[in-house]
Motif scaffolding. Structure first.
Motif, PDB file in Angstrom:
ATOM      1  N   ARG A   1       0.838  -1.196   0.000  1.00 58.77           N
ATOM      2  CA  ARG A   1       0.000   0.000   0.000  1.00 58.77           C
ATOM      3  C   ARG A   1       0.873   1.245   0.000  1.00 58.77           C
ATOM      4  O   ARG A   1       2.083   1.185   0.243  1.00 58.77           O
ATOM      5  N   THR A   2       0.265   2.422  -0.224  1.00 63.63           N
ATOM      6  CA  THR A   2       1.001   3.677  -0.322  1.00 63.63           C
ATOM      7  C   THR A   2       1.280   4.252   1.069  1.00 63.63           C
ATOM      8  O   THR A   2       0.710   3.812   2.078  1.00 63.63           O
ATOM      9  N   SER A   3       2.131   5.281   1.096  1.00 63.22           N
ATOM     10  CA  SER A   3       2.417   5.970   2.358  1.00 63.22           C
ATOM     11  C   SER A   3       1.169   6.620   2.922  1.00 63.22           C
ATOM     12  O   SER A   3       0.963   6.675   4.140  1.00 63.22           O
ATOM     13  N   GLN A   4       0.302   7.129   2.032  1.00 64.77           N
ATOM     14  CA  GLN A   4      -0.939   7.754   2.482  1.00 64.77           C
ATOM     15  C   GLN A   4      -1.831   6.736   3.193  1.00 64.77           C
ATOM     16  O   GLN A   4      -2.435   7.028   4.228  1.00 64.77           O
ATOM     17  N   ASP A   5      -1.914   5.525   2.637  1.00 65.76           N
ATOM     18  CA  ASP A   5      -2.759   4.493   3.247  1.00 65.76           C
ATOM     19  C   ASP A   5      -2.241   4.083   4.625  1.00 65.76           C
ATOM     20  O   ASP A   5      -3.007   3.967   5.584  1.00 65.76           O
ATOM     21  N   THR A   6      -0.937   3.845   4.730  1.00 68.66           N
ATOM     22  CA  THR A   6      -0.398   3.397   6.012  1.00 68.66           C
ATOM     23  C   THR A   6      -0.377   4.519   7.042  1.00 68.66           C
ATOM     24  O   THR A   6      -0.447   4.257   8.246  1.00 68.66           O
ATOM     25  N   ALA A   7      -0.305   5.773   6.589  1.00 70.92           N
ATOM     26  CA  ALA A   7      -0.326   6.894   7.532  1.00 70.92           C
ATOM     27  C   ALA A   7      -1.629   6.955   8.318  1.00 70.92           C
ATOM     28  O   ALA A   7      -1.667   7.475   9.440  1.00 70.92           O
ATOM     29  N   TRP A   8      -2.704   6.416   7.740  1.00 64.61           N
ATOM     30  CA  TRP A   8      -3.989   6.424   8.436  1.00 64.61           C
ATOM     31  C   TRP A   8      -3.969   5.558   9.690  1.00 64.61           C
ATOM     32  O   TRP A   8      -4.800   5.740  10.579  1.00 64.61           O
ATOM     33  N   VAL A   9      -3.032   4.618   9.785  1.00 70.67           N
ATOM     34  CA  VAL A   9      -2.935   3.807  11.001  1.00 70.67           C
ATOM     35  C   VAL A   9      -2.624   4.701  12.191  1.00 70.67           C
ATOM     36  O   VAL A   9      -3.327   4.694  13.213  1.00 70.67           O
ATOM     37  N   SER A  10      -1.555   5.493  12.074  1.00 69.89           N
ATOM     38  CA  SER A  10      -1.188   6.407  13.154  1.00 69.89           C
ATOM     39  C   SER A  10      -2.179   7.556  13.277  1.00 69.89           C
ATOM     40  O   SER A  10      -2.502   7.994  14.389  1.00 69.89           O
ATOM     41  N   ALA A  11      -2.658   8.052  12.129  1.00 72.75           N
ATOM     42  CA  ALA A  11      -3.578   9.191  12.162  1.00 72.75           C
ATOM     43  C   ALA A  11      -4.886   8.824  12.861  1.00 72.75           C
ATOM     44  O   ALA A  11      -5.432   9.623  13.645  1.00 72.75           O
ATOM     45  N   LEU A  12      -5.415   7.638  12.604  1.00 74.36           N
ATOM     46  CA  LEU A  12      -6.652   7.215  13.260  1.00 74.36           C
ATOM     47  C   LEU A  12      -6.442   7.036  14.764  1.00 74.36           C
ATOM     48  O   LEU A  12      -7.289   7.440  15.561  1.00 74.36           O
ATOM     49  N   ALA A  13      -5.310   6.426  15.139  1.00 73.96           N
ATOM     50  CA  ALA A  13      -5.030   6.262  16.567  1.00 73.96           C
ATOM     51  C   ALA A  13      -4.955   7.612  17.254  1.00 73.96           C
ATOM     52  O   ALA A  13      -5.522   7.818  18.344  1.00 73.96           O
ATOM     53  N   LEU A  14      -4.273   8.565  16.624  1.00 76.19           N
ATOM     54  CA  LEU A  14      -4.147   9.901  17.185  1.00 76.19           C
ATOM     55  C   LEU A  14      -5.490  10.616  17.234  1.00 76.19           C
ATOM     56  O   LEU A  14      -5.856  11.243  18.245  1.00 76.19           O
ATOM     57  N   ALA A  15      -6.260  10.504  16.152  1.00 72.59           N
ATOM     58  CA  ALA A  15      -7.540  11.200  16.084  1.00 72.59           C
ATOM     59  C   ALA A  15      -8.552  10.633  17.079  1.00 72.59           C
ATOM     60  O   ALA A  15      -9.262  11.382  17.764  1.00 72.59           O
ATOM     61  N   VAL A  16      -8.640   9.307  17.166  1.00 69.04           N
ATOM     62  CA  VAL A  16      -9.570   8.692  18.112  1.00 69.04           C
ATOM     63  C   VAL A  16      -9.170   9.029  19.541  1.00 69.04           C
ATOM     64  O   VAL A  16     -10.012   9.357  20.385  1.00 69.04           O
ATOM     65  N   GLN A  17      -7.867   8.962  19.810  1.00 66.24           N
ATOM     66  CA  GLN A  17      -7.387   9.272  21.153  1.00 66.24           C
ATOM     67  C   GLN A  17      -7.787  10.689  21.567  1.00 66.24           C
ATOM     68  O   GLN A  17      -8.191  10.925  22.696  1.00 66.24           O
ATOM     69  N   GLN A  18      -7.694  11.611  20.638  1.00 66.28           N
ATOM     70  CA  GLN A  18      -7.975  13.003  20.984  1.00 66.28           C
ATOM     71  C   GLN A  18      -9.461  13.328  20.878  1.00 66.28           C
ATOM     72  O   GLN A  18      -9.999  14.054  21.725  1.00 66.28           O
TER      73      GLN A  18
END
Length: 447
Positions: free
Chosen positions: A48-65
């Motif tokens: 997968r692309t960098s954009q796709d895998t970035a959502w792993v960390s982005a979702l964790a950060l977004a849900v946490q906040q």
């Protein structure tokens, strides 16, 4: 154990609470910052692309906040101790679940939703409890607790790279699940404390429980708008600083060194800036705007290094600008939370902390994926850091609308704010939130 009504201890067991929050911060944001080292392995494994895998960390950060106000509301009703302990269990389960992922969707659910939800229950209640235990040394104590981010990154970045090399990303996530379980005993150390400024009963109704009525006040609304913009760029280095170094030819351990240098500078600055802010020499809103702007400039510098540096020496230049960025970002972080008691009062600081985390999620959800998208389109992360640095600068300019952020036009020095009584508010230019929704400052302009 029922809390005993006392004044703010300004120390004592509060240092234990600060140490527990130090660990909580390290096993949440510190771990998120280092997790970017695993993204290239995930992209290669799932093709997968960098954009796709970035959502792993982005979702964790977004849900946490985004879910942090829920953690604050539960803490207001049941106390911080049980809420943080449950959050530690959820976070650990999220990592264990993700270790057996068969697709990126599996990782989105495990790390993004489950672990992110656990983190949402631990950070705001723990940090809000630190603020309740301190008065004159509050920002210093908050800065000490927030050092866990940088200290954890310093240790976890090379450790995670070693785990990835030795056990692969699945084994690394499984071991991180065991490590994050230590959030539970940290929650057990958060002894409850009642203060004279506390409401007589827990707030009723969803709006009051979440603290959403704070948005009716102009000062908090200005603070909220600036925070959303800053969050759009502030968290990009958490996810893409290591991949940025890897893209430019640095090996895994040298890329980890870049993250570690930024982490050391970040951790050191949080403690020093906390001490400086508690001296009362400069109003906190003014410091907040200044160091926010310096953080934005640091992000711009990280993006420009590959452009202005030589092919042979840019690695050393990146270490230097990563350190400079870490210093400014480290100074900014305790000020964001340290200014809250002056805006909302000590009784609402836990709810306000949760709302700040929610506000950061609005920008944090889009920043890393936008950075990944720009990388895929341009071939490197230069444009990513330039755009995100501009967002941080924009938010810092909005902070200048806070009372006390802009110096008075009179040359005469304003009267000093007297020391706080019983730890109710910080010794800074206070902003009282009136029933009409209009704020006023204890320092009047003499223009």
């Amino acid at each position: 154990m029922a809390p005993t009504p006392v004044g703010t201890p300004d120390g004592g067991w509060g240092w234990v609470v600060a140490a527990a929050t130090f660990t909580v911060n390290g096993l949440s944001y510190g771990l998120l910052r280092s997790l970017g080292l695993a993204l290239p392995d995930l992209a290669e494994h799932f093709d997968r692309t960098s954009q796709d895998t970035a959502w792993v960390s982005a979702l964790a950060l977004a849900v946490q906040q985004a879910a942090s106000p829920v953690g604050s509301a539960l803490s207001t009703r049941w106390g911080a101790r049980p809420v943080v302990m449950v959050g530690g269990i959820l976070t650990s389960l999220g990592f264990v679940f993700s270790a057996f992922a068969g697709s990126l969707l599996h990782l989105y659910l495990g790390l993004g939703v489950l672990a992110g939800s656990g983190w949402a229950l631990v950070f705001a209640p723990a940090l809000g409890t630190v603020s309740r235990y301190f008065s004159r040394r509050r920002v210093f104590a908050v800065g000490l607790a927030l050092m866990g981010n940088g200290a954890s990154s310093l240790l976890l970045a090379p450790a995670l790279q070693l785990l990835l090399d030795t056990f692969g990303w699945r084994g690394a996530l499984l071991l991180l699940g065991a490590i994050t379980l230590h959030l539970t005993p940290c929650g057990a150390l958060l002894r409850p404390l009642e203060l004279p400024g506390d409401p007589p009963a827990p707030p009723r109704g969803p709006l009051a429980a979440l603290g959403l009525d704070l948005f009716a006040h102009r000062a908090f609304l200005v603070f909220a708008l600036g925070t959303v913009l800053i969050a759009g760029g502030y968290f990009v280095p958490y996810v893409h600083l290591a991949p940025h170094a890897l893209d430019r030819g640095l090996g895994g351990y040298r890329a980890a060194l870049v993250v570690a240098v930024a982490a050391v500078a970040d951790a050191s600055a949080r403690l020093v800036c906390g001490w400086l802010a508690d001296q009362g020499w400069v109003p906190l809103p003014r410091l907040l705007a200044v160091f926010g702007a310096l953080t934005g400039l640091g992000l711009l510098a990280v993006g420009l290094v590959p452009v202005v540096g030589s092919e042979e020496g840019w690695g050393g230049s990146l270490l230097a600008v990563a350190g400079a960025y870490g210093l400014s970002a480290g100074c900014f972080t305790p000020l964001v939370f340290g200014v809250l008691p002056g805006l909302v009062g000590i009784g609402g600081v836990v709810q306000a902390t949760g709302l700040v985390m929610m506000l950061m999620s609005l920008g944090g959800l889009l920043g890393p994926p936008l950075s990944g998208f720009l990388r895929d389109e341009t071939g490197d992360f230069t444009a990513s850091f330039l755009v995100c640095g501009s967002l941080v600068l924009s938010g810092s300019f909005i902070y200048m609308g806070l009372p006390g952020a802009v110096p008075s036009c009179s040359r005469a020095s304003p009267p000093a704010t007297p020391p706080p009584e019983r730890g109710e508010l910080l010794p800074i230019p206070q902003v009282a939130l009136l029933s009409s929704g209009a704020p006023h400052s204890t320092q009047e302009a003499t223009c």
